[in-house]
Design an enzyme around this catalytic site. Structure first.
Site, PDB file in Angstrom:
ATOM      1  N   ASP A  53      30.955  25.031   1.316  1.00 44.79           N
ATOM      2  CA  ASP A  53      29.710  25.481   0.689  1.00 44.79           C
ATOM      3  C   ASP A  53      29.921  26.694  -0.205  1.00 44.79           C
ATOM      4  O   ASP A  53      30.803  27.518   0.058  1.00 44.79           O
ATOM      5  CB  ASP A  53      28.698  25.877   1.771  1.00 44.79           C
ATOM      6  CG  ASP A  53      27.963  24.661   2.315  1.00 44.79           C
ATOM      7  OD1 ASP A  53      28.405  23.528   2.045  1.00 44.79           O
ATOM      8  OD2 ASP A  53      26.957  24.855   3.011  1.00 44.79           O
ATOM      9  N   HIS A  89      33.312  27.662   4.862  1.00 45.33           N
ATOM     10  CA  HIS A  89      33.112  28.507   3.679  1.00 45.33           C
ATOM     11  C   HIS A  89      34.438  29.171   3.345  1.00 45.33           C
ATOM     12  O   HIS A  89      35.052  29.769   4.222  1.00 45.33           O
ATOM     13  CB  HIS A  89      32.091  29.609   3.961  1.00 45.33           C
ATOM     14  CG  HIS A  89      30.712  29.121   4.253  1.00 45.33           C
ATOM     15  ND1 HIS A  89      30.348  28.589   5.464  1.00 45.33           N
ATOM     16  CD2 HIS A  89      29.598  29.097   3.482  1.00 45.33           C
ATOM     17  CE1 HIS A  89      29.070  28.251   5.411  1.00 45.33           C
ATOM     18  NE2 HIS A  89      28.579  28.552   4.223  1.00 45.33           N
TER      19      HIS A  89
HETATM   20 ZN   LIG Z   1      25.579  28.357   1.268  1.00 49.94          ZN
END
Ligand SMILES: [Zn+2]
Length: 241
Positions: free
Chosen positions: A52, A199
Site C-alpha cells: 500500500d 507497507h
Molecule cells: Zn495506505
C-alpha cells in the site's frame, strides 16, 4: 439525580456505539454494501502480496528489485497524489508486470466525507492510472481500511470491488518494527487464498522492507505460489464455476 443517572447511561451508550461503529468501519472482512474481498476461497496454495501507498522514489526501486530477484508478481495500491508526483515510478511498476490498484487520491479516511469528495478521490486516481495504460478492472483499497456508509454505497453503485487483506502483520505494534517477527507472523497466518498487506514505501517501514525477502522465501518453501490480486480472484471465480 435520577435525570443525571439517565443522562450518564445515555452518554455511555453513545460512547460505546461510536466506538463500535469506528471499529466496524475498519474491519477488513466487513463492508455494508458492495463486493469486498479480504481473501480468496480456494484450495490451491495461491496467495497475493500487496503493498500500500506510494510510489515513492528509492523505496519503489528497492521493492521492485526484491520482487525481480524472487521472480514473483505483486499488487501495488497507489495513491493518486503520489502517482501524479512520480509518474516514472508507476511506469516501472507496470513494466515489471505487477498489478496496480486505487488507494484514493489523498489517502484520507473516507468516512464522514461527502459523496462528491469520495467520487473525486476515486475517479481522479483511476484517471491517472488509465493514463499510464492500465486497462481492465482497477481494484480499490480504502485508506486505513476505513469504510462505513457512503463509500460502500458509492462502490456498490459503480460495481467496484474493495480488496482488503486477511494477513496484516504490521497491525501488531509489538512486531511492526521487527523483521524477524513480521516474517514469522506472516508465514504463520498465511493460508491458501490469502491476501497479505505490507507497507514498504516510507522510511518508517524499513523493518517490513527487510522482512519481505524472507517472507517470500519461506512461503515459497511451503509450496505457495505468488500471483496478483486479479489472478487470485480469477482463480476463485474459476473454482466456483
Ligand atoms: Zn495506505
Amino acid at each position: 439525580m435520577r435525570v443525571q443517572t439517565h443522562l450518564m447511561f445515555f452518554l455511555v451508550l453513545v460512547l460505546f456505539s461510536v466506538a463500535g461503529i469506528w471499529r466496524l468501519s475498519a474491519m477488513p472482512d466487513f463492508q455494508l454494501f458492495g463486493e469486498l474481498k479480504h481473501r480468496a476461497e480456494i484450495h490451491d496454495k495461491w496467495i497475493a502480496l500487496t503493498f500500500d501507498d506510494g510510489p515513492t522514489p528509492g523505496k519503489t526501486e528497492q521493492i521492485l528489485q526484491i520482487l525481480q530477484s524472487e521472480q514473483i508478481p505483486a499488487t501495488f495500491f497507489l495513491t493518486g497524489q503520489e502517482v501524479a508526483q512520480h509518474p516514472d515510478l508507476v511506469g516501472k511498476i507496470l513494466a515489471a508486470g505487477h498489478q496496480v490498484g486505487n488507494h484514493s487520491y489523498h489517502h484520507q479516511r473516507l468516512i464522514f466525507k461527502t459523496p462528491s469528495y469520495i467520487s473525486t478521490e476515486l475517479e481522479q486516481t483511476d484517471d491517472l492510472l488509465r493514463q499510464h495504460g492500465v486497462d481492465g478492472v482497477i481494484y480499490f483499497r480504502p485508506p486505513y481500511g476505513k469504510k462505513l456508509l457512503l463509500l460502500p454505497w458509492y462502490l456498490m453503485k459503480h460495481h467496484r470491488v474493495s480488496v482488503t487483506w486477511d494477513v496484516a502483520p504490521e497491525n501488531f505494534p509489538k512486531i511492526a518494527k521487527d523483521p524477524q517477527a513480521l516474517a514469522d507472523h506472516t508465514v504463520k497466518h498465511t493460508k491458501a487464498g490469502s491476501i497479505i498487506l505490507l507497507h514498504v514505501m516510507y522510511d518508517s517501514r524499513a523493518a517490513t522492507m527487510q522482512a519481505v525477502p524472507e517472507i517470500i522465501r519461506r512461503l515459497k518453501a511451503q509450496g505457495y505460489r505468488f500471483v496478483t490480486v486479479h489472478e487470485l480472484l480469477k482463480k476463485e471465480q474459476a473454482s466456483k464455476s
